[in-house]
Design a protein around this motif. Sequence first.
Motif, PDB file in Angstrom:
ATOM      1  N   CYS A  62       4.507  -4.817  -5.988  1.00 22.57           N
ATOM      2  CA  CYS A  62       5.113  -3.920  -4.997  1.00 22.57           C
ATOM      3  C   CYS A  62       4.858  -2.454  -5.326  1.00 22.57           C
ATOM      4  CB  CYS A  62       6.604  -4.192  -4.874  1.00 22.57           C
ATOM      5  SG  CYS A  62       7.562  -3.817  -6.356  1.00 22.57           S
ATOM      6  N   TYR A  63       4.828  -2.119  -6.608  1.00 23.75           N
ATOM      7  CA  TYR A  63       4.569  -0.724  -6.997  1.00 23.75           C
ATOM      8  C   TYR A  63       3.146  -0.323  -6.620  1.00 23.75           C
ATOM      9  CZ  TYR A  63       8.769  -1.387  -9.863  1.00 23.75           C
ATOM     10  OH  TYR A  63      10.043  -1.648 -10.293  1.00 23.75           O
ATOM     11  N   ASP A  64       2.207  -1.214  -6.853  1.00 22.48           N
ATOM     12  CA  ASP A  64       0.813  -0.930  -6.490  1.00 22.48           C
ATOM     13  C   ASP A  64       0.661  -0.773  -4.985  1.00 22.48           C
ATOM     14  OD1 ASP A  64       0.054  -1.060  -9.160  1.00 22.48           O
ATOM     15  OD2 ASP A  64      -0.443  -3.193  -9.059  1.00 22.48           O
ATOM     16  N   ASP A  65       1.349  -1.628  -4.227  1.00 17.07           N
ATOM     17  CA  ASP A  65       1.264  -1.543  -2.766  1.00 17.07           C
ATOM     18  C   ASP A  65       1.795  -0.207  -2.246  1.00 17.07           C
ATOM     19  OD1 ASP A  65       0.348  -4.119  -2.934  1.00 17.07           O
ATOM     20  OD2 ASP A  65       2.162  -5.053  -2.136  1.00 17.07           O
ATOM     21  N   CYS A  66       2.920   0.226  -2.784  1.00 17.32           N
ATOM     22  CA  CYS A  66       3.526   1.467  -2.304  1.00 17.32           C
ATOM     23  C   CYS A  66       2.717   2.685  -2.740  1.00 17.32           C
ATOM     24  CB  CYS A  66       4.969   1.551  -2.790  1.00 17.32           C
ATOM     25  SG  CYS A  66       6.039   0.308  -2.018  1.00 17.32           S
ATOM     26  N   TRP A  67       2.096   2.618  -3.903  1.00 21.51           N
ATOM     27  CA  TRP A  67       1.198   3.696  -4.323  1.00 21.51           C
ATOM     28  C   TRP A  67      -0.012   3.760  -3.397  1.00 21.51           C
ATOM     29  CZ3 TRP A  67       1.179   8.021  -6.868  1.00 21.51           C
ATOM     30  CH2 TRP A  67      -0.018   8.587  -7.292  1.00 21.51           C
ATOM     31  N   GLU A  68      -0.555   2.604  -3.038  1.00 22.51           N
ATOM     32  CA  GLU A  68      -1.687   2.581  -2.115  1.00 22.51           C
ATOM     33  C   GLU A  68      -1.299   3.136  -0.751  1.00 22.51           C
ATOM     34  OE1 GLU A  68      -4.937   1.897  -2.642  1.00 22.51           O
ATOM     35  OE2 GLU A  68      -4.282   1.893  -4.744  1.00 22.51           O
ATOM     36  N   ALA A  69      -0.072   2.872  -0.322  1.00 29.06           N
ATOM     37  CA  ALA A  69       0.395   3.408   0.960  1.00 29.06           C
ATOM     38  C   ALA A  69       0.462   4.938   0.910  1.00 29.06           C
ATOM     39  CB  ALA A  69       1.761   2.833   1.312  1.00 29.06           C
ATOM     40  N   LEU A  70       0.930   5.473  -0.213  1.00 31.04           N
ATOM     41  CA  LEU A  70       0.980   6.924  -0.350  1.00 31.04           C
ATOM     42  C   LEU A  70      -0.424   7.523  -0.379  1.00 31.04           C
ATOM     43  CD1 LEU A  70       2.525   9.549  -0.793  1.00 31.04           C
ATOM     44  CD2 LEU A  70       2.650   8.983  -3.238  1.00 31.04           C
ATOM     45  N   LYS A  71      -1.351   6.877  -1.071  1.00 31.59           N
ATOM     46  CA  LYS A  71      -2.730   7.340  -1.093  1.00 31.59           C
ATOM     47  C   LYS A  71      -3.337   7.286   0.311  1.00 31.59           C
ATOM     48  CE  LYS A  71      -5.492   5.808  -4.274  1.00 31.59           C
ATOM     49  NZ  LYS A  71      -6.155   4.841  -5.177  1.00 31.59           N
ATOM     50  N   TRP A  72      -3.022   6.238   1.053  1.00 30.55           N
ATOM     51  CA  TRP A  72      -3.534   6.106   2.426  1.00 30.55           C
ATOM     52  C   TRP A  72      -3.031   7.259   3.287  1.00 30.55           C
ATOM     53  CZ3 TRP A  72      -1.001   5.373   7.138  1.00 30.55           C
ATOM     54  CH2 TRP A  72      -1.808   4.990   8.221  1.00 30.55           C
ATOM     55  N   VAL A  73      -1.757   7.601   3.164  1.00 29.90           N
ATOM     56  CA  VAL A  73      -1.224   8.740   3.906  1.00 29.90           C
ATOM     57  C   VAL A  73      -1.951  10.015   3.499  1.00 29.90           C
ATOM     58  CG1 VAL A  73       0.805  10.214   4.185  1.00 29.90           C
ATOM     59  CG2 VAL A  73       1.045   7.737   4.339  1.00 29.90           C
ATOM     60  N   ALA A  74      -2.098  10.234   2.190  1.00 29.60           N
ATOM     61  CA  ALA A  74      -2.735  11.453   1.697  1.00 29.60           C
ATOM     62  C   ALA A  74      -4.189  11.560   2.140  1.00 29.60           C
ATOM     63  CB  ALA A  74      -2.636  11.509   0.172  1.00 29.60           C
ATOM     64  N   SER A  75      -4.847  10.424   2.364  1.00 32.20           N
ATOM     65  CA  SER A  75      -6.255  10.455   2.779  1.00 32.20           C
ATOM     66  C   SER A  75      -6.428  11.131   4.133  1.00 32.20           C
ATOM     67  CB  SER A  75      -6.834   9.040   2.830  1.00 32.20           C
ATOM     68  OG  SER A  75      -6.306   8.302   3.930  1.00 32.20           O
ATOM     69  N   HIS A  76      -5.366  11.203   4.916  1.00 28.53           N
ATOM     70  CA  HIS A  76      -5.439  11.817   6.242  1.00 28.53           C
ATOM     71  C   HIS A  76      -5.427  13.338   6.192  1.00 28.53           C
ATOM     72  CE1 HIS A  76      -4.348   7.703   7.271  1.00 28.53           C
ATOM     73  NE2 HIS A  76      -4.723   7.955   8.503  1.00 28.53           N
ATOM     74  N   ALA A  77      -5.214  13.901   5.001  1.00 34.88           N
ATOM     75  CA  ALA A  77      -5.204  15.356   4.881  1.00 34.88           C
ATOM     76  C   ALA A  77      -6.606  15.947   4.838  1.00 34.88           C
ATOM     77  CB  ALA A  77      -4.428  15.771   3.632  1.00 34.88           C
ATOM     78  N   ALA A  78      -7.636  15.098   4.698  1.00 31.72           N
ATOM     79  CA  ALA A  78      -9.018  15.586   4.655  1.00 31.72           C
ATOM     80  C   ALA A  78      -9.432  16.126   6.018  1.00 31.72           C
ATOM     81  CB  ALA A  78      -9.955  14.462   4.228  1.00 31.72           C
ATOM     82  N   GLU A  79     -10.238  17.176   6.006  1.00 30.93           N
ATOM     83  CA  GLU A  79     -10.674  17.782   7.262  1.00 30.93           C
ATOM     84  C   GLU A  79     -11.542  16.839   8.082  1.00 30.93           C
ATOM     85  OE1 GLU A  79     -12.556  21.495   6.700  1.00 30.93           O
ATOM     86  OE2 GLU A  79     -10.821  22.458   5.767  1.00 30.93           O
ATOM     87  N   ASN A  80     -12.346  16.037   7.406  1.00 28.56           N
ATOM     88  CA  ASN A  80     -13.250  15.123   8.115  1.00 28.56           C
ATOM     89  C   ASN A  80     -12.936  13.670   7.790  1.00 28.56           C
ATOM     90  OD1 ASN A  80     -14.855  17.274   9.274  1.00 28.56           O
ATOM     91  ND2 ASN A  80     -15.711  17.586   7.212  1.00 28.56           N
ATOM     92  N   ALA A  81     -11.652  13.331   7.738  1.00 27.89           N
ATOM     93  CA  ALA A  81     -11.248  11.971   7.404  1.00 27.89           C
ATOM     94  C   ALA A  81     -11.727  10.984   8.470  1.00 27.89           C
ATOM     95  CB  ALA A  81      -9.735  11.891   7.276  1.00 27.89           C
ATOM     96  N   THR A  82     -12.130   9.795   8.019  1.00 21.84           N
ATOM     97  CA  THR A  82     -12.564   8.736   8.941  1.00 21.84           C
ATOM     98  C   THR A  82     -11.525   7.626   8.978  1.00 21.84           C
ATOM     99  OG1 THR A  82     -13.796   7.646   7.157  1.00 21.84           O
ATOM    100  CG2 THR A  82     -14.995   9.237   8.528  1.00 21.84           C
ATOM    101  N   HIS A  83     -11.578   6.812  10.010  1.00 22.25           N
ATOM    102  CA  HIS A  83     -10.633   5.696  10.182  1.00 22.25           C
ATOM    103  C   HIS A  83      -9.196   6.211  10.066  1.00 22.25           C
ATOM    104  CE1 HIS A  83     -14.083   3.072   9.968  1.00 22.25           C
ATOM    105  NE2 HIS A  83     -14.389   3.559   8.784  1.00 22.25           N
ATOM    106  N   THR A  84      -8.889   7.233  10.793  1.00 17.15           N
ATOM    107  CA  THR A  84      -7.606   7.889  10.636  1.00 17.15           C
ATOM    108  C   THR A  84      -6.556   7.411  11.633  1.00 17.15           C
ATOM    109  OG1 THR A  84      -8.413   9.674  12.056  1.00 17.15           O
ATOM    110  CG2 THR A  84      -8.592   9.998   9.678  1.00 17.15           C
ATOM    111  N   GLU A  85      -5.309   7.594  11.259  1.00 22.42           N
ATOM    112  CA  GLU A  85      -4.178   7.327  12.129  1.00 22.42           C
ATOM    113  C   GLU A  85      -3.837   8.632  12.859  1.00 22.42           C
ATOM    114  OE1 GLU A  85      -1.290   6.754  14.362  1.00 22.42           O
ATOM    115  OE2 GLU A  85      -2.273   5.010  13.454  1.00 22.42           O
ATOM    116  N   PRO A  86      -3.966   8.662  14.193  1.00 20.24           N
ATOM    117  CA  PRO A  86      -3.818   9.926  14.932  1.00 20.24           C
ATOM    118  C   PRO A  86      -2.456  10.585  14.770  1.00 20.24           C
ATOM    119  CG  PRO A  86      -3.965   8.039  16.429  1.00 20.24           C
ATOM    120  CD  PRO A  86      -4.344   7.549  15.082  1.00 20.24           C
ATOM    121  N   TRP A  87      -1.387   9.818  14.641  1.00 17.86           N
ATOM    122  CA  TRP A  87      -0.076  10.446  14.484  1.00 17.86           C
ATOM    123  C   TRP A  87      -0.037  11.318  13.237  1.00 17.86           C
ATOM    124  CZ3 TRP A  87       3.959   5.986  15.670  1.00 17.86           C
ATOM    125  CH2 TRP A  87       3.870   5.658  17.027  1.00 17.86           C
TER     126      TRP A  87
END
Length: 321
Positions: free
Chosen positions: A128-153
Amino acid sequence: MVAHKTLIAEVPNQFGIAIRVFSDGTIERPFNSPIVPPTPHDPQTQVSSKDVVISHDRLVSLRLYLPKLDHHNEKVPIFLYFHGGAFYFESAFSRVYHTFCQTFASQAKAIIVSVEYRLAPEHPLPACYDDCWEALKWVASHAAENATHTEPWLVQNGDFSRVFIGGNSAGANIAHNVAVRAGSEELPNGVEIHGAIIIHPFFHSSDLVGAETLKGEENISYLIWNFVYPSAPGGVDNPLFNPVGPALDAIACSKILVCVAGKDRLRERGIWYHEALEKSGWEGKLELFEESDEGHDYELLNPRTENARKLIQRLVAFVQE
């Protein structure tokens, strides 16, 4: 010939038996709140929600909540929420958590990312700790200017300078450990955790604290930990469960709010954690909120009471400050 299934394990929580494991692999979770679908637009809260799968290998998914905004590109805080349930029951998709997240998203005017992590015993800790860390990394990945496969919200409305994490009970434990991990591992795109909300945290140790009287197998927390993480080095004194140690100094967030309830059997551990943070080398802003006449998870079990509303208002203020 029909094979008989044998009960091989059952584990209590403070309300009764919360899980039963049978020899044929069947698992019963009597206390699970009913699963409910996301709501494209909830007429009462004006909050939209949807489900997103972020890892097919680990089966990690999220329920996202977007509040009503004043304009299309308005930027609002992002809050990752980790549900409780002793690491072995409940769900981000259950009615009790869906209702809580809708209310919180609406009042805090924040995007809520509620994480559906893998449960024990099918997936023993530290999954569960690994899953939640991955979720945080996934959110942070959207901060890139040219992020791909992004969640529009997140791309259109997420303010990555105001990223919060938090949870209740086992989810509060997870939030603490995610903040510790952020002190040694960088998140994508330089994203940092601004604040953490620790509600009725599920911690333990081999030593009694405060007014506690039950040790070892007499203590429900001891039984649960050995069920969800039977191979834990150090047993209940593993740093994932006993947070008091050098790792407190390295917690990576600017502020922490610890919430306890006077009639909660976990109150002593919440106070213990708060006092340990005060004495540690961590230099962030620390706050304590206590409701003396309530029990564990009252904001979820009785969300319409005045005391539940008071707690929600405190959480909202913490995110908006």
